[in-house]
Design a protein around this motif. Sequence first.
Motif, PDB file in Angstrom:
ATOM      1  N   LEU A  75      38.897  40.874  30.285  1.00 41.75           N
ATOM      2  CA  LEU A  75      39.915  39.975  30.840  1.00 41.75           C
ATOM      3  C   LEU A  75      41.267  40.293  30.214  1.00 41.75           C
TER       4      LEU A  75
ATOM      5  N   ASP B 225      45.104  38.945  30.320  1.00 45.42           N
ATOM      6  CA  ASP B 225      46.068  37.929  30.761  1.00 45.42           C
ATOM      7  C   ASP B 225      46.760  37.396  29.519  1.00 45.42           C
TER       8      ASP B 225
ATOM      9  N   ALA C 262      46.033  32.302  27.302  1.00 41.89           N
ATOM     10  CA  ALA C 262      44.671  32.045  26.837  1.00 41.89           C
ATOM     11  C   ALA C 262      43.942  31.051  27.742  1.00 41.89           C
TER      12      ALA C 262
ATOM     13  N   ARG D  48      42.605  32.923  30.705  1.00 39.98           N
ATOM     14  CA  ARG D  48      41.433  33.728  30.336  1.00 39.98           C
ATOM     15  C   ARG D  48      40.209  32.848  30.187  1.00 39.98           C
ATOM     16  N   ASN D  49      40.393  31.687  29.581  1.00 44.49           N
ATOM     17  CA  ASN D  49      39.266  30.787  29.386  1.00 44.49           C
ATOM     18  C   ASN D  49      38.720  30.303  30.719  1.00 44.49           C
TER      19      ASN D  49
ATOM     20  N   ARG E 266      36.771  33.090  32.285  1.00 46.43           N
ATOM     21  CA  ARG E 266      35.525  33.246  31.529  1.00 46.43           C
ATOM     22  C   ARG E 266      34.488  32.214  31.984  1.00 46.43           C
TER      23      ARG E 266
ATOM     24  N   VAL F 108      31.571  38.514  30.083  1.00 51.33           N
ATOM     25  CA  VAL F 108      32.920  38.820  29.602  1.00 51.33           C
ATOM     26  C   VAL F 108      32.767  39.430  28.212  1.00 51.33           C
TER      27      VAL F 108
ATOM     28  N   GLU G  53      38.602  40.541  25.681  1.00 51.17           N
ATOM     29  CA  GLU G  53      39.820  39.945  26.195  1.00 51.17           C
ATOM     30  C   GLU G  53      41.030  40.657  25.596  1.00 51.17           C
TER      31      GLU G  53
ATOM     32  N   ALA H 278      45.551  40.155  25.485  1.00 50.90           N
ATOM     33  CA  ALA H 278      46.685  39.305  25.839  1.00 50.90           C
ATOM     34  C   ALA H 278      47.857  40.088  26.392  1.00 50.90           C
TER      35      ALA H 278
ATOM     36  N   ASP I 185      46.049  40.621  35.057  1.00 49.90           N
ATOM     37  CA  ASP I 185      47.150  39.884  35.671  1.00 49.90           C
ATOM     38  C   ASP I 185      48.294  40.863  35.931  1.00 49.90           C
TER      39      ASP I 185
ATOM     40  N   LYS J 149      44.737  33.641  41.881  1.00 47.08           N
ATOM     41  CA  LYS J 149      44.048  32.845  40.868  1.00 47.08           C
ATOM     42  C   LYS J 149      43.461  31.543  41.401  1.00 47.08           C
TER      43      LYS J 149
END
Length: 213
Positions: A10, A12, A15, A18-19, A22, A33, A36, A38, A58, A108
Motif C-alpha cells: 500500500l 499512500d 495513514a 492506508r488503514n 488494509r 497487505v 506500506e 508513505a 495513490d 477511493k
Amino acid sequence: MANDPVKVLLVDDHAIARNGVRLMLGTAADIAVAGEAADAQQALERVRDEGFDVALIDIAMPGMNGLDLLRQLRALCPRMAVLVLSTYAEEIYAVRALKEGAAGYLTKDAPTAVLVDAVRRAAAGHKYLSPAVVDRLAALVSGAAAASGHDALSNRELEVFRLIARGESLVQIGARLHLSPNTVTTYRTRILDKMGLSSNAELTRYALEHGLI
C-alpha cells in the motif's frame, strides 16, 4: 505456492487511507497487505528489498507523484502489477495511468468487492477496467473523443495545472510538490503556452468546464 496469498504493498501518504484499504482487503483470505509506504521513495525501497505481487498506489503524494512512481515501479519490477487507487475521477488520470503500465485505476470510493476483485485480477496478470474507463478508451480508439488541450501536458504539468486552477499559490504548490517557486513558475509558463491560455483565471475556467477540479 498456488495457495499463497497475494502480497500487496500500500502506497499512500495518509495513514488513515492506508488503514482503510488494509481493512477492506482484510475481508479476503487470499490477499495479504505485506507492506506500506508513505511516499514514492519508501515504495521504491520496499520493492527493491522485498517481493510483492501487487502495489496499490495513490496519485497525489508529496514529491514524486503517483504516475511517475508507477513508471519507476514498472521498470524496477515488471512482474509486479500496479493498481492506481485515487480520489481523482477516472476521466482525469485513468487513461494516463494505463498508458504508463497500470493494471487498473480505481477511485477511493470503490466498494470493497470491487477493490478485492481488482487486486485478484491484477495478481493474475489481467487488467481491471471500470465501465467508465472502457467507454473512454473505446471513444479514443474510435476517434469519437477529441483530444483536449490538457492532453498535451505532462503528468507533472497536469498536476501543477490542477493546483493552480484550485487557487493555490506558487509557494503553496512548491511546498506541496517539493519544488521551488521558480520551478513552479516555469511549469506555469509551459502550461499556459501548451494550452494557448494567458492567465490563471483562464486555467480555472478551463478546469471547471472539463471537470478537472
